[in-house]
Design a protein around this motif. Structure first.
Motif, PDB file in Angstrom:
ATOM      1  N   ALA A  10       1.889   9.205  -6.032  1.00 51.11           N
ATOM      2  CA  ALA A  10       2.288  10.573  -5.689  1.00 51.11           C
ATOM      3  C   ALA A  10       3.348  11.096  -6.651  1.00 51.11           C
ATOM      4  CB  ALA A  10       2.792  10.630  -4.245  1.00 51.11           C
ATOM      5  N   ARG A  11       4.310  10.249  -7.005  1.00 46.05           N
ATOM      6  CA  ARG A  11       5.342  10.661  -7.972  1.00 46.05           C
ATOM      7  C   ARG A  11       4.726  10.978  -9.328  1.00 46.05           C
ATOM      8  NH1 ARG A  11       8.298   6.498  -5.753  1.00 46.05           N
ATOM      9  NH2 ARG A  11       7.857   5.139  -7.528  1.00 46.05           N
ATOM     10  N   ARG A  12       3.819  10.131  -9.783  1.00 49.69           N
ATOM     11  CA  ARG A  12       3.202  10.320 -11.099  1.00 49.69           C
ATOM     12  C   ARG A  12       2.293  11.549 -11.110  1.00 49.69           C
ATOM     13  NH1 ARG A  12       5.111   9.893 -14.814  1.00 49.69           N
ATOM     14  NH2 ARG A  12       3.609   8.932 -16.191  1.00 49.69           N
ATOM     15  N   ILE A  13       1.603  11.812 -10.007  1.00 54.44           N
ATOM     16  CA  ILE A  13       0.804  13.033  -9.914  1.00 54.44           C
ATOM     17  C   ILE A  13       1.738  14.240  -9.946  1.00 54.44           C
ATOM     18  CG2 ILE A  13      -0.678  14.406  -8.389  1.00 54.44           C
ATOM     19  CD1 ILE A  13      -1.960  11.709  -7.523  1.00 54.44           C
ATOM     20  N   GLY A  14       2.880  14.129  -9.290  1.00 55.73           N
ATOM     21  CA  GLY A  14       3.890  15.187  -9.331  1.00 55.73           C
ATOM     22  C   GLY A  14       4.416  15.421 -10.736  1.00 55.73           C
ATOM     23  N   ASP A  15       4.391  14.376 -11.562  1.00 54.32           N
ATOM     24  CA  ASP A  15       4.806  14.488 -12.958  1.00 54.32           C
ATOM     25  C   ASP A  15       3.719  15.118 -13.830  1.00 54.32           C
ATOM     26  OD1 ASP A  15       7.214  13.244 -12.353  1.00 54.32           O
ATOM     27  OD2 ASP A  15       6.559  11.265 -13.044  1.00 54.32           O
ATOM     28  N   GLY A  16       2.540  15.347 -13.241  1.00 55.48           N
ATOM     29  CA  GLY A  16       1.470  16.003 -13.977  1.00 55.48           C
ATOM     30  C   GLY A  16       0.292  15.124 -14.352  1.00 55.48           C
ATOM     31  N   LEU A  17       0.316  13.856 -13.957  1.00 56.67           N
ATOM     32  CA  LEU A  17      -0.812  12.977 -14.283  1.00 56.67           C
ATOM     33  C   LEU A  17      -1.997  13.238 -13.361  1.00 56.67           C
ATOM     34  CD1 LEU A  17       0.524   9.347 -14.905  1.00 56.67           C
ATOM     35  CD2 LEU A  17      -0.355  10.973 -16.568  1.00 56.67           C
ATOM     36  N   LEU A  72       0.826  -1.200   0.000  1.00 52.81           N
ATOM     37  CA  LEU A  72       0.000   0.000   0.000  1.00 52.81           C
ATOM     38  C   LEU A  72       0.865   1.256   0.000  1.00 52.81           C
ATOM     39  CD1 LEU A  72      -2.936   1.013   0.136  1.00 52.81           C
ATOM     40  CD2 LEU A  72      -2.723   0.975   2.623  1.00 52.81           C
ATOM     41  N   GLN A  73       1.920   1.242   0.792  1.00 52.22           N
ATOM     42  CA  GLN A  73       2.836   2.376   0.844  1.00 52.22           C
ATOM     43  C   GLN A  73       3.528   2.571  -0.515  1.00 52.22           C
ATOM     44  OE1 GLN A  73       5.979   2.002   3.761  1.00 52.22           O
ATOM     45  NE2 GLN A  73       6.318   4.207   3.792  1.00 52.22           N
ATOM     46  N   ARG A  74       3.967   1.493  -1.130  1.00 47.84           N
ATOM     47  CA  ARG A  74       4.598   1.595  -2.460  1.00 47.84           C
ATOM     48  C   ARG A  74       3.614   2.137  -3.491  1.00 47.84           C
ATOM     49  NH1 ARG A  74       6.599  -3.462  -1.012  1.00 47.84           N
ATOM     50  NH2 ARG A  74       5.113  -4.483  -2.422  1.00 47.84           N
ATOM     51  N   ASP A  75       2.360   1.669  -3.426  1.00 52.11           N
ATOM     52  CA  ASP A  75       1.341   2.167  -4.349  1.00 52.11           C
ATOM     53  C   ASP A  75       1.181   3.683  -4.211  1.00 52.11           C
ATOM     54  OD1 ASP A  75       0.801  -0.397  -5.258  1.00 52.11           O
ATOM     55  OD2 ASP A  75      -1.100  -0.595  -4.164  1.00 52.11           O
ATOM     56  N   HIS A  76       1.038   4.154  -2.994  1.00 47.13           N
ATOM     57  CA  HIS A  76       0.831   5.584  -2.761  1.00 47.13           C
ATOM     58  C   HIS A  76       2.060   6.403  -3.154  1.00 47.13           C
ATOM     59  CE1 HIS A  76      -3.207   5.821  -1.058  1.00 47.13           C
ATOM     60  NE2 HIS A  76      -2.960   4.606  -0.600  1.00 47.13           N
ATOM     61  N   GLN A  77       3.250   5.890  -2.917  1.00 44.04           N
ATOM     62  CA  GLN A  77       4.465   6.596  -3.323  1.00 44.04           C
ATOM     63  C   GLN A  77       4.544   6.701  -4.843  1.00 44.04           C
ATOM     64  OE1 GLN A  77       7.447   4.211  -1.371  1.00 44.04           O
ATOM     65  NE2 GLN A  77       7.409   5.470   0.489  1.00 44.04           N
ATOM     66  N   PHE A  78       4.245   5.612  -5.541  1.00 42.95           N
ATOM     67  CA  PHE A  78       4.259   5.621  -6.998  1.00 42.95           C
ATOM     68  C   PHE A  78       3.263   6.646  -7.531  1.00 42.95           C
ATOM     69  CE2 PHE A  78       2.441   4.358 -11.041  1.00 42.95           C
ATOM     70  CZ  PHE A  78       3.553   4.105 -11.817  1.00 42.95           C
ATOM     71  N   GLN A  95     -13.347   1.646  -6.944  1.00 43.26           N
ATOM     72  CA  GLN A  95     -13.477   0.195  -6.787  1.00 43.26           C
ATOM     73  C   GLN A  95     -12.678  -0.525  -7.871  1.00 43.26           C
ATOM     74  OE1 GLN A  95     -17.508  -1.227  -6.796  1.00 43.26           O
ATOM     75  NE2 GLN A  95     -16.902  -3.255  -6.114  1.00 43.26           N
ATOM     76  N   ALA A  96     -12.764  -0.043  -9.095  1.00 40.90           N
ATOM     77  CA  ALA A  96     -12.051  -0.674 -10.206  1.00 40.90           C
ATOM     78  C   ALA A  96     -10.538  -0.571 -10.040  1.00 40.90           C
ATOM     79  CB  ALA A  96     -12.479  -0.038 -11.525  1.00 40.90           C
ATOM     80  N   LEU A  97     -10.094   0.504  -9.366  1.00 37.67           N
ATOM     81  CA  LEU A  97      -8.646   0.736  -9.188  1.00 37.67           C
ATOM     82  C   LEU A  97      -8.147   0.269  -7.822  1.00 37.67           C
ATOM     83  CD1 LEU A  97      -8.537   4.269 -10.817  1.00 37.67           C
ATOM     84  CD2 LEU A  97      -7.481   2.175 -11.721  1.00 37.67           C
ATOM     85  N   ALA A  98      -9.042  -0.287  -7.016  1.00 37.85           N
ATOM     86  CA  ALA A  98      -8.703  -0.793  -5.675  1.00 37.85           C
ATOM     87  C   ALA A  98      -8.040   0.289  -4.831  1.00 37.85           C
ATOM     88  CB  ALA A  98      -7.805  -2.032  -5.774  1.00 37.85           C
ATOM     89  N   THR A  99      -8.714   1.445  -4.771  1.00 36.82           N
ATOM     90  CA  THR A  99      -8.246   2.534  -3.922  1.00 36.82           C
ATOM     91  C   THR A  99      -9.454   3.273  -3.375  1.00 36.82           C
ATOM     92  OG1 THR A  99      -6.677   4.374  -3.778  1.00 36.82           O
ATOM     93  CG2 THR A  99      -8.041   4.278  -5.767  1.00 36.82           C
ATOM     94  N   ASP A 100      -9.218   4.299  -2.574  1.00 38.22           N
ATOM     95  CA  ASP A 100     -10.289   5.110  -2.019  1.00 38.22           C
ATOM     96  C   ASP A 100     -10.725   6.180  -3.006  1.00 38.22           C
ATOM     97  OD1 ASP A 100     -10.148   3.804   0.473  1.00 38.22           O
ATOM     98  OD2 ASP A 100      -8.529   5.124   1.106  1.00 38.22           O
ATOM     99  N   ALA A 101     -12.010   6.510  -2.993  1.00 39.44           N
ATOM    100  CA  ALA A 101     -12.514   7.552  -3.898  1.00 39.44           C
ATOM    101  C   ALA A 101     -11.795   8.884  -3.668  1.00 39.44           C
ATOM    102  CB  ALA A 101     -14.023   7.724  -3.686  1.00 39.44           C
TER     103      ALA A 101
END
Length: 82
Positions: free
Chosen positions: A16-23, A8-14, A71-77
Motif C-alpha cells: 500500500a505504501r509503495r502504491i501510494g508512492d506511485g508504483l 500478511l498484514q506487513r506485506d499489504h502495508q508495504f 500465483q507467482a507473487l503469492a497474492t490475490d489477483a
C-alpha cells in the motif's frame, strides 16, 4: 495474531505504501517479494517486456495473465488491479 497473519498484514502495508508512492501494484508486489522482472516473467510465463509494460501501465493483463502473476507473487489477483 499468528505469524502468518502478521506477515500478511506487513506485506499489504508495504505494498500500500509503495502504491501510494506511485508504483503499479504488480511492481509493488514484485518489490516486496524481492524478485526481478525477469524472474517474475519466468514464473508467470510472460516475457520481461510484458511485465515491464504491465508495471508501466502500458499493458492491462488479461484474466489469465493476472492469475499467473498473482500465483507467482503469492497474492490475490484482485490485489494486482490498480
Amino acid at each position: 495474531m499468528n505469524e502468518f497473519t502478521e506477515r500478511l498484514q506487513r506485506d499489504h502495508q508495504f505494498v500500500a505504501r509503495r502504491i501510494g508512492d506511485g508504483l503499479h501494484p504488480v511492481a509493488a508486489w514484485r518489490e516486496r517479494r524481492e524478485i526481478s522482472r525477469e524472474e517474475l516473467a519466468e514464473r508467470a510465463d510472460l516475457t520481461p517486456r510484458e511485465v515491464a509494460s504491465i508495471e508501466d501501465g502500458l499493458l492491462v493483463p488479461d484474466t489469465s495473465q493476472r492469475g499467473r502473476l498473482a500465483q507467482a507473487l503469492a497474492t490475490d489477483a484482485e490485489a494486482l488491479i490498480p
